[in-house]
Design an enzyme around this catalytic site. Structure first.
Site, short mmCIF file in Angstrom:
data_model
loop_
_atom_site.label_atom_id
_atom_site.label_comp_id
_atom_site.label_asym_id
_atom_site.label_seq_id
_atom_site.Cartn_x
_atom_site.Cartn_y
_atom_site.Cartn_z
N TYR A 6 0.74 -1.18 -0.05
CA TYR A 6 -0.11 0.04 -0.08
C TYR A 6 0.93 1.04 0.02
O TYR A 6 0.21 2.28 -0.40
CB TYR A 6 -0.93 -0.01 1.20
CG TYR A 6 -2.12 -0.58 1.11
CD1 TYR A 6 -2.23 -1.92 0.73
CD2 TYR A 6 -3.65 -0.01 1.24
CE1 TYR A 6 -3.49 -2.68 0.87
CE2 TYR A 6 -4.74 -0.53 1.27
CZ TYR A 6 -4.88 -1.79 0.60
OH TYR A 6 -5.89 -2.69 0.69
N LYS A 38 3.42 -15.15 2.03
CA LYS A 38 3.66 -15.99 0.85
C LYS A 38 5.21 -16.18 0.83
O LYS A 38 5.99 -15.54 -0.06
CB LYS A 38 3.13 -15.41 -0.34
CG LYS A 38 1.90 -15.44 -0.48
CD LYS A 38 1.26 -16.83 -1.23
CE LYS A 38 1.71 -16.89 -2.49
NZ LYS A 38 1.39 -18.15 -2.92
N ASP A 83 -2.64 -18.03 0.55
CA ASP A 83 -3.72 -18.51 -0.47
C ASP A 83 -4.21 -19.73 0.23
O ASP A 83 -5.51 -20.00 0.25
CB ASP A 83 -2.97 -18.87 -1.63
CG ASP A 83 -1.67 -19.58 -1.58
OD1 ASP A 83 -1.03 -19.77 -0.64
OD2 ASP A 83 -1.24 -20.12 -2.66
N ASP A 105 -6.35 -7.28 4.22
CA ASP A 105 -7.60 -6.56 3.24
C ASP A 105 -8.59 -7.48 2.72
O ASP A 105 -9.85 -7.60 2.71
CB ASP A 105 -7.08 -5.63 2.37
CG ASP A 105 -8.36 -4.81 1.54
OD1 ASP A 105 -9.20 -4.56 2.28
OD2 ASP A 105 -8.25 -4.86 0.34
N ASP A 135 -12.27 -9.59 4.21
CA ASP A 135 -13.84 -9.17 3.37
C ASP A 135 -14.14 -10.71 3.20
O ASP A 135 -15.51 -10.97 3.49
CB ASP A 135 -13.44 -8.94 1.83
CG ASP A 135 -13.98 -7.31 1.60
OD1 ASP A 135 -13.74 -6.74 2.85
OD2 ASP A 135 -14.67 -7.00 0.98
C1 IPM Z 1 -10.64 -1.19 3.63
C2 IPM Z 1 -10.77 -0.59 2.27
C3 IPM Z 1 -9.48 0.25 2.02
C4 IPM Z 1 -8.34 -0.63 1.98
C5 IPM Z 1 -9.63 1.19 0.92
C6 IPM Z 1 -10.89 2.13 0.67
C7 IPM Z 1 -8.50 2.24 1.05
O1 IPM Z 1 -10.74 -1.78 1.15
O2 IPM Z 1 -10.77 -0.54 4.83
O3 IPM Z 1 -10.98 -2.40 3.65
O4 IPM Z 1 -8.06 -1.28 0.73
O5 IPM Z 1 -7.80 -0.79 3.00
MN MN Z 2 -11.10 -3.44 2.19
#
Ligand code: IPM
Ligand code: MN
Ligand code: NAD
Length: 370
Positions: A143, A194, A227, A251, A255
């Site tokens: 990032y 990884k 993975d 990240d 999710d």
């Molecule tokens: C998160 C989001 C952010 C990230 C973006 C919006 C910068 O996806 O907080 O999970 O990638 O960290």
């Molecule tokens: Mn995210």
């Protein structure tokens, strides 16, 4: 009521202001019913800040965040701003907050409430009783690594570059947070990288192992390729207690973990900096894991529970108000038990919108506080 509990509230874009509206009601309730008050300052971040100031985070807002020390954020981004140059994008506002407040440890708990077992896309027996904590490194890795950018390399070809980079201290400080959390939970840490293809992954594994040997031998440590970790999260997620990983893997894995709990609209997060040696205070930002959800924004149907639970994490981690945090978490659980559901949670006996969920939560809070 005046208070020394300062908070900078940044509702942001899309559903951000909608879900934050429900947090405001919880804050009012706490003031009236618990005599716990906050000095809340509100400001812009993301696309809404760009529209007003030409930048996704004004310097003044950044300074206020540093002065306040505690930020509650809704969400940033949306199609309206997708084609802006990189440094003007809404997401840069959030990344600047994380970087300048040095919020290196992002705690993303994924807990499956009993009432939501059926809302998950996985089989009930896979998710029932699930309680994991993902610790995502938040101020390093690909990032922020240099070099980065897009350049012309001739013959009509272009090149996009990002750099994955970690240093010893960056790895050790986030791993320490993971070990310390594990000691208060299931006493197990799974570290994901990884190391089979990336040098930064080799370093990550070596440093986590060293720190474990030096200071946290009592905690069970396991290493896993990221993975495989993604696969294990949907195969048998209850094998995990605390997962620690880098910025990008964290990240993505968080999710994925969201769907174990029923919806992305259920996942809160806390981003923490280092403790000040003099005061013990940490800079902190609390936000839901979800984004601005352009597909449902403006419809009044977003689930506010991830943001309300992010506020409850603020009570726990920033203000030492654990009992009040418990109360809010219990109220959320009771609401779900009673069958109240926003659209993202499917079924349920009572379908509600954003404010309907807020109403139900306040009613449960009233009952609990009676
Ligand atoms: C998160 C989001 C952010 C990230 C973006 C919006 C910068 O996806 O907080 O999970 O990638 O960290
Ligand atoms: Mn995210
Ligand atoms: P998203 O999280 O906004 O939405 C993904 C899906 O989940 C959508 O179908 C959405 O309707 C649903 N969803 C999300 N939150 C919900 C809620 N509270 N209640 C009900 N349903 C919900 O992710 P995306 O669509 O990939 O991204 C949209 C924008 O948000 C992008 O600009 C992205 O960069 C940004 N984003 C911001 C953050 C943040 O501010 N921390 C996080 C992720 C994405």
């Amino acid at each position: 009521m005046a208070s020394n509990r300062t908070m900078l509230m940044l509702p942001g874009d899309g559903i951000g202001p909608e879900v934050m509206g429900e947090v405001r009601r919880v804050i009012d309730w706490m003031d009236k019913r618990r005599h716990v008050s906050f000095d809340v300052k509100e400001d812009l971040v993301g696309g809404s800040a760009f529209d007003k100031h030409g930048t996704p985070l004004a310097d003044k807002t950044m300074q206020d965040a540093l002065d306040c020390g505690v930020v509650l954020l809704g969400a940033v981004g949306g199609p309206k701003w997708d084609n802006l140059p990189f440094d003007k994008k809404p997401e840069r506002g959030l990344l600047r907050l994380r970087k300048e407040m040095q919020l290196f440890a992002n705690l993303r708990p994924a807990k499956c409430f009993d009432a939501l077992v059926e809302a998950s896309s996985l089989k009930p027996e896979i998710v029932r009783g699930l309680d994991i904590m993902i610790v995502r490194e938040l101020t390093g890795g690909v990032y922020f690594g240099e070099p980065r950018g897009i350049s012309d390399i001739g013959n009509g070809e272009r090149r996009g570059v990002n750099t994955q980079v970690y240093t010893t201290s960056e790895i050790r400080r986030v791993a320490a947070v993971a070990f310390e959390l594990a000691q208060k939970r299931g006493n197990k840490v799974t570290s994901l990288e990884k190391a089979n293809v990336m040098e930064s992954g080799v370093l990550w594994r070596e440093e986590v192992t060293k720190l474990h040997q030096e200071k946290y031998k009592d905690v069970q440590l396991e290493h896993m390729y990221a993975d495989n970790g993604a696969m294990q999260l949907v195969r048998a997620p209850k094998q995990f207690d605390v997962m620690v990983t880098d910025n990008l893997f964290g990240d993505i894995l968080s999710d994925a973990a969201a769907m174990l709990t029923g919806s992305l609209g259920m996942l809160p997060s806390a981003s923490l900096g280092a403790a000040d040696p003099a005061t013990g205070r940490r800079m902190a930002l609390f936000e839901p894991v979800h984004g601005s959800a352009p597909d449902i924004s403006g419809k009044g149907i977003a689930n506010p529970l991830a943001t309300i639970q992010s506020f409850s994490m603020a009570l726990r981690y920033a203000y030492d108000l654990g009992a009040d945090a418990d109360l809010i978490d219990q109220a959320a659980e009771n609401v779900l038990k009673s069958g109240v559901r926003t659209a993202d949670l499917g079924g349920g006996s009572a379908k509600v919108g954003t404010t309907g969920m807020g109403d139900a939560l306040l009613k449960e809070l009233d009952k609990l506080a009676a």
